[in-house]
Motif scaffolding. Structure first.
Motif, short mmCIF file in Angstrom:
data_model
loop_
_atom_site.label_atom_id
_atom_site.label_comp_id
_atom_site.label_asym_id
_atom_site.label_seq_id
_atom_site.Cartn_x
_atom_site.Cartn_y
_atom_site.Cartn_z
N ILE A 108 25.19 1.68 -62.62
CA ILE A 108 25.24 3.01 -62.01
C ILE A 108 25.68 2.90 -60.57
CG2 ILE A 108 23.80 4.96 -61.27
CD1 ILE A 108 22.17 4.46 -63.89
N CYS A 109 25.14 1.91 -59.89
CA CYS A 109 25.50 1.66 -58.49
C CYS A 109 26.97 1.28 -58.37
CB CYS A 109 24.59 0.57 -57.93
SG CYS A 109 24.78 0.27 -56.18
N ASP A 110 27.40 0.36 -59.21
CA ASP A 110 28.79 -0.09 -59.18
C ASP A 110 29.78 1.02 -59.52
OD1 ASP A 110 27.95 -2.61 -58.48
OD2 ASP A 110 28.16 -3.45 -60.51
N ALA A 111 29.35 1.94 -60.36
CA ALA A 111 30.23 3.04 -60.77
C ALA A 111 30.34 4.12 -59.69
CB ALA A 111 29.71 3.66 -62.07
N GLY A 112 29.51 4.01 -58.66
CA GLY A 112 29.57 4.99 -57.58
C GLY A 112 28.85 6.29 -57.89
N ALA A 113 27.92 6.26 -58.82
CA ALA A 113 27.22 7.48 -59.22
C ALA A 113 26.06 7.85 -58.30
CB ALA A 113 26.71 7.34 -60.65
N LEU A 114 25.53 6.90 -57.55
CA LEU A 114 24.33 7.19 -56.74
C LEU A 114 24.52 8.32 -55.73
CD1 LEU A 114 22.81 3.63 -56.25
CD2 LEU A 114 22.07 5.44 -57.79
N ALA B 8 17.05 -4.15 -56.16
CA ALA B 8 17.17 -4.36 -54.71
C ALA B 8 18.51 -3.90 -54.15
CB ALA B 8 16.94 -5.84 -54.37
N ARG B 9 19.58 -4.17 -54.85
CA ARG B 9 20.90 -3.75 -54.37
C ARG B 9 21.04 -2.24 -54.36
NH1 ARG B 9 25.51 -4.31 -57.62
NH2 ARG B 9 27.27 -3.49 -56.48
N LEU C 275 20.79 3.27 -51.79
CA LEU C 275 20.06 4.52 -51.70
C LEU C 275 19.50 4.78 -50.31
CD1 LEU C 275 18.18 4.41 -55.12
CD2 LEU C 275 19.91 6.10 -54.45
N ALA C 276 19.15 3.71 -49.62
CA ALA C 276 18.57 3.85 -48.28
C ALA C 276 19.54 4.45 -47.27
CB ALA C 276 18.07 2.49 -47.78
N VAL C 277 20.81 4.41 -47.57
CA VAL C 277 21.83 4.97 -46.67
C VAL C 277 21.84 6.51 -46.73
CG1 VAL C 277 24.33 5.07 -46.27
CG2 VAL C 277 23.26 2.91 -46.90
N TYR C 278 21.43 7.06 -47.84
CA TYR C 278 21.49 8.51 -48.04
C TYR C 278 20.21 9.19 -47.54
CZ TYR C 278 25.51 7.23 -50.74
OH TYR C 278 26.71 6.71 -51.10
N PRO C 279 20.34 10.43 -47.07
CA PRO C 279 19.16 11.15 -46.58
C PRO C 279 18.35 11.73 -47.75
CG PRO C 279 21.11 12.52 -46.32
CD PRO C 279 21.58 11.18 -46.86
N LEU C 280 17.73 10.86 -48.50
CA LEU C 280 16.99 11.27 -49.69
C LEU C 280 15.55 11.67 -49.41
CD1 LEU C 280 18.21 8.53 -52.16
CD2 LEU C 280 18.57 10.98 -52.37
#
Length: 163
Positions: free
Chosen positions: A61-67, A98-99, A104-109
């Protein structure tokens, strides 16, 4: 001879009524399409969340750019509570990797998840609380939780949910 007389006015009335009816039909069709799109989004998000739980699914999911797209759903006022709750669950599941957590930590979640945990109930609230708990493993997210009084909000939510 008056071309704009009563017979011309009578002919214009049905034309205006037909235009109003056509406009109403178009609005109804647009509403149906929006509902169908929302249902498709919900289904796709449930599938994505199921994939996130599987071994290596979060990385895919992360690699696909869906996050980034899932992150937007949590803060969107255009989606229903089930979609928002499922997006929170997907984020929580991805945050176990972890990756993905670093991405996810970059986004204002944190603020929108805290809003869901504070103002919602049921499964939506529980999913947001779980996601916040998992995001708290990253120092940046933990600081954002502290800065937004998230510890108190989570404690209150957990008490309300009897966790």
């Amino acid at each position: 001879f008056d071309e704009g007389g009563p017979s011309a006015a009578a002919g214009a009335a049905p034309s205006a009524a037909a235009a109003d009816e056509k406009e109403l039909e178009e609005e109804e069709q647009e509403e149906v399409e929006q509902q169908e799109a929302g249902a498709m989004l919900g289904s796709a998000l449930r599938l994505l969340t199921a994939c996130a739980r599987g071994g290596g699914g979060a990385t895919l999911i992360c690699d696909a750019g869906a996050l980034p797209h899932v992150a937007k759903l949590v803060s969107s006022s255009l989606v229903d509570k089930d979609t928002r709750g499922n997006a929170a669950m997907c984020i929580g599941d991805c945050a176990t990797d972890a990756r993905c957590l670093a991405v996810l930590a970059v986004y204002p979640l944190v603020p929108p998840l805290l809003d869901v945990a504070h103002h919602s109930s049921g499964q939506e609230q529980k999913n947001a609380a779980i996601a916040l708990g998992r995001l708290a493993k990253h120092p940046r997210c933990l600081q954002a939780i502290r800065d937004n009084h998230g510890i108190e909000i989570l404690a209150r939510s957990m008490k309300q949910m009897k966790m």
